[in-house]
Design a protein around this motif. Structure first.
Motif, PDB file in Angstrom:
ATOM      1  N   ARG A 171      -9.380 -26.635 -18.298  1.00  0.00           N
ATOM      2  CA  ARG A 171     -10.213 -26.875 -17.109  1.00  0.00           C
ATOM      3  C   ARG A 171     -11.521 -27.597 -17.445  1.00  0.00           C
ATOM      4  O   ARG A 171     -12.332 -27.859 -16.550  1.00  0.00           O
ATOM      5  CB  ARG A 171     -10.521 -25.550 -16.416  1.00  0.00           C
ATOM      6  CG  ARG A 171      -9.296 -24.850 -15.833  1.00  0.00           C
ATOM      7  CD  ARG A 171      -9.703 -23.649 -15.005  1.00  0.00           C
ATOM      8  NE  ARG A 171     -10.260 -22.567 -15.819  1.00  0.00           N
ATOM      9  CZ  ARG A 171     -11.151 -21.675 -15.385  1.00  0.00           C
ATOM     10  NH1 ARG A 171     -11.631 -21.755 -14.149  1.00  0.00           N
ATOM     11  NH2 ARG A 171     -11.581 -20.709 -16.179  1.00  0.00           N
ATOM     12  N   LEU A 172     -11.734 -27.914 -18.722  1.00  0.00           N
ATOM     13  CA  LEU A 172     -12.983 -28.566 -19.111  1.00  0.00           C
ATOM     14  C   LEU A 172     -13.104 -29.948 -18.478  1.00  0.00           C
ATOM     15  O   LEU A 172     -12.150 -30.728 -18.471  1.00  0.00           O
ATOM     16  CB  LEU A 172     -13.061 -28.705 -20.630  1.00  0.00           C
ATOM     17  CG  LEU A 172     -13.111 -27.415 -21.458  1.00  0.00           C
ATOM     18  CD1 LEU A 172     -13.128 -27.749 -22.939  1.00  0.00           C
ATOM     19  CD2 LEU A 172     -14.319 -26.564 -21.078  1.00  0.00           C
ATOM     20  N   THR A 173     -14.284 -30.273 -17.976  1.00  0.00           N
ATOM     21  CA  THR A 173     -14.541 -31.605 -17.406  1.00  0.00           C
ATOM     22  C   THR A 173     -15.799 -32.195 -18.045  1.00  0.00           C
ATOM     23  O   THR A 173     -16.753 -31.482 -18.362  1.00  0.00           O
ATOM     24  CB  THR A 173     -14.718 -31.552 -15.877  1.00  0.00           C
ATOM     25  OG1 THR A 173     -15.701 -30.567 -15.553  1.00  0.00           O
ATOM     26  CG2 THR A 173     -13.408 -31.209 -15.193  1.00  0.00           C
ATOM     27  N   LEU A 174     -15.777 -33.508 -18.201  1.00  0.00           N
ATOM     28  CA  LEU A 174     -16.856 -34.249 -18.867  1.00  0.00           C
ATOM     29  C   LEU A 174     -17.427 -35.284 -17.909  1.00  0.00           C
ATOM     30  O   LEU A 174     -16.682 -35.962 -17.194  1.00  0.00           O
ATOM     31  CB  LEU A 174     -16.313 -34.940 -20.114  1.00  0.00           C
ATOM     32  CG  LEU A 174     -17.268 -35.882 -20.853  1.00  0.00           C
ATOM     33  CD1 LEU A 174     -18.373 -35.089 -21.540  1.00  0.00           C
ATOM     34  CD2 LEU A 174     -16.515 -36.724 -21.879  1.00  0.00           C
ATOM     35  N   TYR A 175     -18.746 -35.443 -17.936  1.00  0.00           N
ATOM     36  CA  TYR A 175     -19.448 -36.352 -17.026  1.00  0.00           C
ATOM     37  C   TYR A 175     -20.255 -37.363 -17.844  1.00  0.00           C
ATOM     38  O   TYR A 175     -20.866 -37.017 -18.857  1.00  0.00           O
ATOM     39  CB  TYR A 175     -20.382 -35.551 -16.103  1.00  0.00           C
ATOM     40  CG  TYR A 175     -19.654 -34.458 -15.369  1.00  0.00           C
ATOM     41  CD1 TYR A 175     -19.153 -34.653 -14.086  1.00  0.00           C
ATOM     42  CD2 TYR A 175     -19.412 -33.233 -16.004  1.00  0.00           C
ATOM     43  CE1 TYR A 175     -18.448 -33.659 -13.431  1.00  0.00           C
ATOM     44  CE2 TYR A 175     -18.705 -32.228 -15.356  1.00  0.00           C
ATOM     45  CZ  TYR A 175     -18.221 -32.448 -14.081  1.00  0.00           C
ATOM     46  OH  TYR A 175     -17.492 -31.470 -13.448  1.00  0.00           O
ATOM     47  N   TYR A 176     -20.285 -38.600 -17.367  1.00  0.00           N
ATOM     48  CA  TYR A 176     -21.037 -39.634 -18.079  1.00  0.00           C
ATOM     49  C   TYR A 176     -21.270 -40.813 -17.148  1.00  0.00           C
ATOM     50  O   TYR A 176     -20.544 -41.003 -16.159  1.00  0.00           O
ATOM     51  CB  TYR A 176     -20.296 -40.100 -19.340  1.00  0.00           C
ATOM     52  CG  TYR A 176     -18.857 -40.529 -19.120  1.00  0.00           C
ATOM     53  CD1 TYR A 176     -18.530 -41.843 -18.818  1.00  0.00           C
ATOM     54  CD2 TYR A 176     -17.826 -39.604 -19.223  1.00  0.00           C
ATOM     55  CE1 TYR A 176     -17.221 -42.234 -18.613  1.00  0.00           C
ATOM     56  CE2 TYR A 176     -16.503 -39.977 -19.025  1.00  0.00           C
ATOM     57  CZ  TYR A 176     -16.207 -41.297 -18.722  1.00  0.00           C
ATOM     58  OH  TYR A 176     -14.896 -41.678 -18.512  1.00  0.00           O
ATOM     59  N   ASN A 177     -22.275 -41.586 -17.454  1.00  0.00           N
ATOM     60  CA  ASN A 177     -22.564 -42.812 -16.707  1.00  0.00           C
ATOM     61  C   ASN A 177     -21.348 -43.734 -16.763  1.00  0.00           C
ATOM     62  O   ASN A 177     -20.763 -43.938 -17.822  1.00  0.00           O
ATOM     63  CB  ASN A 177     -23.786 -43.508 -17.326  1.00  0.00           C
ATOM     64  CG  ASN A 177     -24.282 -44.698 -16.524  1.00  0.00           C
ATOM     65  OD1 ASN A 177     -23.570 -45.258 -15.697  1.00  0.00           O
ATOM     66  ND2 ASN A 177     -25.520 -45.097 -16.780  1.00  0.00           N
TER      67      ASN A 177
END
Length: 499
Positions: A171-177
């Motif tokens: 369920r891990l989610t990653l956010y980035y520009n």
């Protein structure tokens, strides 16, 4: 081997290096490599008997040096690839002679790396508790950062190593520009985060990550049962040189239990420059940062760094024990291999970085960065002053994205035009730049990261661009209906990875 033989060959090699570097500005930026020569390098068999040491220099002089990437030349503007600093060149030779591994055991270069990393963290504006490890570059540093963030997040949740770990990891989610370097998504894939759990966040009009869009994405994912574990900001985006806002992102990460990693491979030392310092408010509060000394500091290629505010997080993520690798004393510092996935690590990185910093000093580092920024300002001014060119984007880091204005081409036709112009400039060999996609348009892009570059090189670049545009127009008007005559010659590599 007789000592005199080694001394003579090292002397000859040193003399050639000095000659090679001294002649670079007058040489072509790059040369196309003939197909037969490429094949010869790929397919050459190994002789049964060994060769003489002097043949090494002959081979490099005849087969390798004539076909460089071009990043040593002052008129190379395509990518963020710097020329080698003289201090780094000398240090790499000396470190190679010592040949100590900086992963296990204890030796002087290990402690030098610890101290030099601490100096780098201080230059980046991180707190006194910060430490880290040198890497092969920003891609490896970003990979280590995401792996550390994952371990930190799951450890805090108490996920353990069993079914709970698997459920949470899924369920891990990653956010980035959305403007982030491609290595961020690649690193996520390496630690098992699939594309459908990556969240490229829209940027604002200045190509910076939009904090409101980030918060909305995190809130939606939490409601859907995902686990936001890390946000990556970028300090100096590859395409336009934008710097993401740090403080609102850190505040969101703290309130939602996420790790904040700043990818400052290019712009991680910006807090040292007075004109940029306001953009780095809150930099001391990030959890980790990537810095590439082989970019802004011109340390020879192969020297990146991952900096963390609490080095213990690296040990938690990467420390492994083996019966054949045990520290000799109970109070020995953790081996550097416990901070990374590498066990055998070259000492050249530490000595080359130390030598370059020692040669520059703190004021010299600031002056070097300011040199790049000043040149970029001058380039953007020159583009703006030209009736045939227009600045599309660029800054605050030293980059100019620009386009031709005296053309009726629009849409895909304009994209193809700028690709052809870049190809003309590259093949002419007097300057070198790339193309990049900005706001869904293909434009020309020039970055400044060469300490040898002067204002005359900027004039040369723009002259080459305009001459290439005139040449393209002439070829197009003379060509029969159909493909443009330069189309078959190939297209330049773009910053976004397209061809």
């Amino acid at each position: 081997m007789h000592p005199k033989v080694l001394r003579d060959e090292l002397t000859a090699a040193a003399e050639w290096v000095c000659q090679y570097l001294g002649q670079l500005p007058e040489a072509p930026v790059s040369r196309p490599m003939p197909g037969h020569q490429r094949a010869r390098l790929r397919d050459a068999p190994l002789d049964r008997t060994g060769g003489e040491l002097r043949q090494i220099l002959d081979f490099v002089r005849e087969e390798i040096a004539p076909f460089p990437t071009g990043n040593g030349h002052p008129a190379f503007f395509a990518w963020i690839n710097s020329p080698p600093a003289p201090a780094g060149l000398i240090a790499e030779l000396l470190a190679s002679a010592i040949n100590a591994t900086c992963g296990m055991g204890e030796n002087a270069l290990m402690d030098l790396e610890r101290g030099t990393v601490r100096t780098l963290a201080d230059l980046a504006g991180l707190p006194t508790t910060a430490g880290g490890v040198l890497t092969s570059g920003g891609s490896m540093a970003n990979l280590l950062a995401l792996a550390t963030a994952r371990t930190w997040f799951l450890t805090r949740r108490g996920s353990g190593d069993g079914p709970a770990y698997d459920r949470d990891h899924a369920r891990l989610t990653l956010y980035y520009n959305a403007q982030a370097h491609m290595s961020v998504a690649k690193a996520a894939a390496c630690i098992g985060i699939p594309t459908h759990r990556l969240r490229p966040i829209p940027s604002d009009a200045h190509h910076r990550l939009d904090p409101a869009a980030l918060r909305a994405a995190v809130t939606a994912d939490q409601a859907a049962g995902f686990l936001p574990f890390c946000t990556v900001t970028t300090l100096g985006t590859t395409a336009t040189g934008a710097v993401d806002p740090l403080e609102p992102v850190t505040a969101l990460c703290r309130s939602t239990g996420m790790w904040h990693h700043a990818d400052g491979a290019w712009g991680g030392l910006g807090a040292m420059v007075p004109a940029l310092a306001h953009l780095y408010q809150g930099v001391a509060d990030v959890d980790s940062m990537t810095v590439d000394p082989h970019k802004t500091l011109s340390v020879p290629v192969g020297c990146g760094a991952l900096l963390v505010t609490d080095p213990e997080h690296l040990h938690t993520a990467f420390a492994h024990r083996a019966s054949y690798l045990t520290p000799g004393e109970p109070d020995t510092l953790p081996w550097l291999s416990h901070s990374t996935i590498e066990l055998t690590r070259p000492g050249t990185r530490a000595l080359a970085l130390w030598a370059t910093l020692h040669h520059l000093g703190r004021d010299g580092v600031t002056a070097l960065l300011q040199h790049y920024l000043t040149l970029a300002d001058r380039l953007r001014d020159k583009i703006t002053a030209s009736p045939r060119l227009e600045v599309v984007a660029g800054g605050p880091w030293p980059v100019a994205c620009f386009r031709l204005t005296d053309t009726t081409a629009t849409g895909p036709e304009a994209d193809t035009l700028h690709t052809r112009i870049a190809h003309h400039v590259q093949t002419a060999g007097r300057a070198y730049l790339a193309t990049v996609t900005v706001d869904d348009r293909t434009v020309l892009r020039a970055c400044l990261c060469n300490y040898r570059t002067r204002e005359s090189d900027l004039d040369l670049l723009l002259r080459e661009v305009l001459e290439a545009a005139d040449s393209d127009r002439a070829e197009l008007s003379d060509a029969p209906t159909g493909d443009h005559p330069s189309a078959a010659a190939g297209r330049p590599v773009r910053m976004d990875g397209a061809v």
